[in-house]
Motif scaffolding. Structure first.
Motif, PDB file in Angstrom:
ATOM      1  N   LYS A 211      -1.091   4.747  -6.716  1.00  0.00           N
ATOM      2  CA  LYS A 211      -2.395   4.549  -7.360  1.00  0.00           C
ATOM      3  C   LYS A 211      -2.623   3.074  -7.662  1.00  0.00           C
ATOM      4  CE  LYS A 211      -2.974   9.016  -9.686  1.00  0.00           C
ATOM      5  NZ  LYS A 211      -3.009   9.683 -10.996  1.00  0.00           N
ATOM      6  N   SER A 212      -1.571   2.428  -8.163  1.00  0.00           N
ATOM      7  CA  SER A 212      -1.679   1.005  -8.491  1.00  0.00           C
ATOM      8  C   SER A 212      -1.958   0.191  -7.237  1.00  0.00           C
ATOM      9  CB  SER A 212      -0.384   0.538  -9.153  1.00  0.00           C
ATOM     10  OG  SER A 212      -0.415  -0.844  -9.358  1.00  0.00           O
ATOM     11  N   ARG A 213      -1.209   0.481  -6.154  1.00  0.00           N
ATOM     12  CA  ARG A 213      -1.446  -0.244  -4.910  1.00  0.00           C
ATOM     13  C   ARG A 213      -2.843   0.026  -4.373  1.00  0.00           C
ATOM     14  NH1 ARG A 213       4.037   1.327  -3.314  1.00  0.00           N
ATOM     15  NH2 ARG A 213       3.064   3.057  -2.238  1.00  0.00           N
ATOM     16  N   ALA A 214      -3.291   1.280  -4.473  1.00  0.00           N
ATOM     17  CA  ALA A 214      -4.628   1.617  -3.990  1.00  0.00           C
ATOM     18  C   ALA A 214      -5.689   0.909  -4.823  1.00  0.00           C
ATOM     19  CB  ALA A 214      -4.840   3.126  -4.036  1.00  0.00           C
ATOM     20  N   SER A 215      -5.457   0.843  -6.138  1.00  0.00           N
ATOM     21  CA  SER A 215      -6.401   0.155  -7.016  1.00  0.00           C
ATOM     22  C   SER A 215      -6.446  -1.341  -6.676  1.00  0.00           C
ATOM     23  CB  SER A 215      -5.989   0.357  -8.469  1.00  0.00           C
ATOM     24  OG  SER A 215      -6.829  -0.366  -9.317  1.00  0.00           O
ATOM     25  N   ASP A 216      -5.262  -1.931  -6.488  1.00  0.00           N
ATOM     26  CA  ASP A 216      -5.212  -3.349  -6.121  1.00  0.00           C
ATOM     27  C   ASP A 216      -5.893  -3.583  -4.782  1.00  0.00           C
ATOM     28  OD1 ASP A 216      -3.819  -3.796  -8.419  1.00  0.00           O
ATOM     29  OD2 ASP A 216      -1.846  -3.982  -7.439  1.00  0.00           O
ATOM     30  N   GLU A 217      -5.616  -2.705  -3.823  1.00  0.00           N
ATOM     31  CA  GLU A 217      -6.212  -2.832  -2.500  1.00  0.00           C
ATOM     32  C   GLU A 217      -7.730  -2.667  -2.588  1.00  0.00           C
ATOM     33  OE1 GLU A 217      -5.598  -3.918   1.312  1.00  0.00           O
ATOM     34  OE2 GLU A 217      -4.019  -3.685  -0.184  1.00  0.00           O
ATOM     35  N   GLY A 218      -8.166  -1.716  -3.421  1.00  0.00           N
ATOM     36  CA  GLY A 218      -9.602  -1.514  -3.610  1.00  0.00           C
ATOM     37  C   GLY A 218     -10.263  -2.744  -4.218  1.00  0.00           C
ATOM     38  N   ALA A 219      -9.570  -3.339  -5.202  1.00  0.00           N
ATOM     39  CA  ALA A 219     -10.113  -4.542  -5.830  1.00  0.00           C
ATOM     40  C   ALA A 219     -10.209  -5.680  -4.807  1.00  0.00           C
ATOM     41  CB  ALA A 219      -9.232  -4.953  -7.006  1.00  0.00           C
ATOM     42  N   LYS A 220      -9.195  -5.796  -3.943  1.00  0.00           N
ATOM     43  CA  LYS A 220      -9.234  -6.841  -2.904  1.00  0.00           C
ATOM     44  C   LYS A 220     -10.392  -6.598  -1.945  1.00  0.00           C
ATOM     45  CE  LYS A 220      -4.292  -7.914  -2.853  1.00  0.00           C
ATOM     46  NZ  LYS A 220      -3.048  -7.802  -2.072  1.00  0.00           N
ATOM     47  N   ILE A 221     -10.567  -5.332  -1.566  1.00  0.00           N
ATOM     48  CA  ILE A 221     -11.654  -5.005  -0.630  1.00  0.00           C
ATOM     49  C   ILE A 221     -13.006  -5.294  -1.261  1.00  0.00           C
ATOM     50  CG2 ILE A 221     -12.812  -3.076   0.535  1.00  0.00           C
ATOM     51  CD1 ILE A 221     -10.005  -1.906   1.050  1.00  0.00           C
ATOM     52  N   VAL A 222     -13.158  -4.922  -2.559  1.00  0.00           N
ATOM     53  CA  VAL A 222     -14.422  -5.182  -3.259  1.00  0.00           C
ATOM     54  C   VAL A 222     -14.668  -6.689  -3.361  1.00  0.00           C
ATOM     55  CG1 VAL A 222     -15.543  -5.025  -5.521  1.00  0.00           C
ATOM     56  CG2 VAL A 222     -14.485  -3.002  -4.514  1.00  0.00           C
TER      57      VAL A 222
END
Length: 156
Positions: free
Chosen positions: A91-102
């Motif tokens: 979840k943390s990695r997905a959240s970080d990845e999502g933040a990078k994508i945004v």
């Protein structure tokens, strides 16, 4: 022969029979009975010993089963904790990845916005020149008035 003589002979034969039985028949019978009683007593003591050993073995088996259950429960709890930790990490990695994508999308949108503004400024400058040309009814030289057009672009 009279009854007394017969009785005496019968008593002597009976006593000989009793002596013979006591001397030769009775000792093997008592020895066999004693051996049998001894074997029965040994069998009973062996059965009691086996019962106590069975009870001890059952206790050990119960202890081992309990230890195995505890171990299995601990391993299951560890596996659940590890799975939960892996889920949290994912979840943390997905959240970080999502933040990078945004962030990348925002940066790209900003760049596109800047490009669109530049293109719009270029178009406005061209339209302004054409409008000024139409108003003046004469030709405006873009090369001569480039400095003026650049100032106009920056103002827009």
């Amino acid at each position: 022969m009279s009854i007394t003589g017969t009785l005496i002979v019968q008593m002597i034969v009976f006593l000989i029979l009793v002596w013979f039985t006591m001397k030769f028949v009775w000792p093997p019978i008592t020895a066999a009975l004693d051996d049998r009683a001894k074997k029965i007593a040994e069998g009973l003591s062996a059965a009691d010993k086996a019962k106590s050993e069975l009870a001890v073995a059952n206790q050990r088996v119960e202890q081992q089963l309990s230890a195995a259950r505890d171990d299995a429960a601990k391993r299951l709890a560890d596996a659940e904790r590890l799975a939960q930790q892996m889920i949290e990490e994912a979840k943390s990695r997905a959240s970080d990845e999502g933040a990078k994508i945004v962030a990348a999308a925002k940066a790209e949108a900003e760049q596109e916005s800047v490009k669109a503004r530049e293109a719009l400024r270029e178009q406005v400058a061209v339209l302004a020149v054409k409008g000024a040309e139409a108003i003046l009814k004469r030709e405006v030289n873009a090369g001569v008035h480039a400095d003026l057009l650049n100032r106009l672009k920056t103002e827009l």
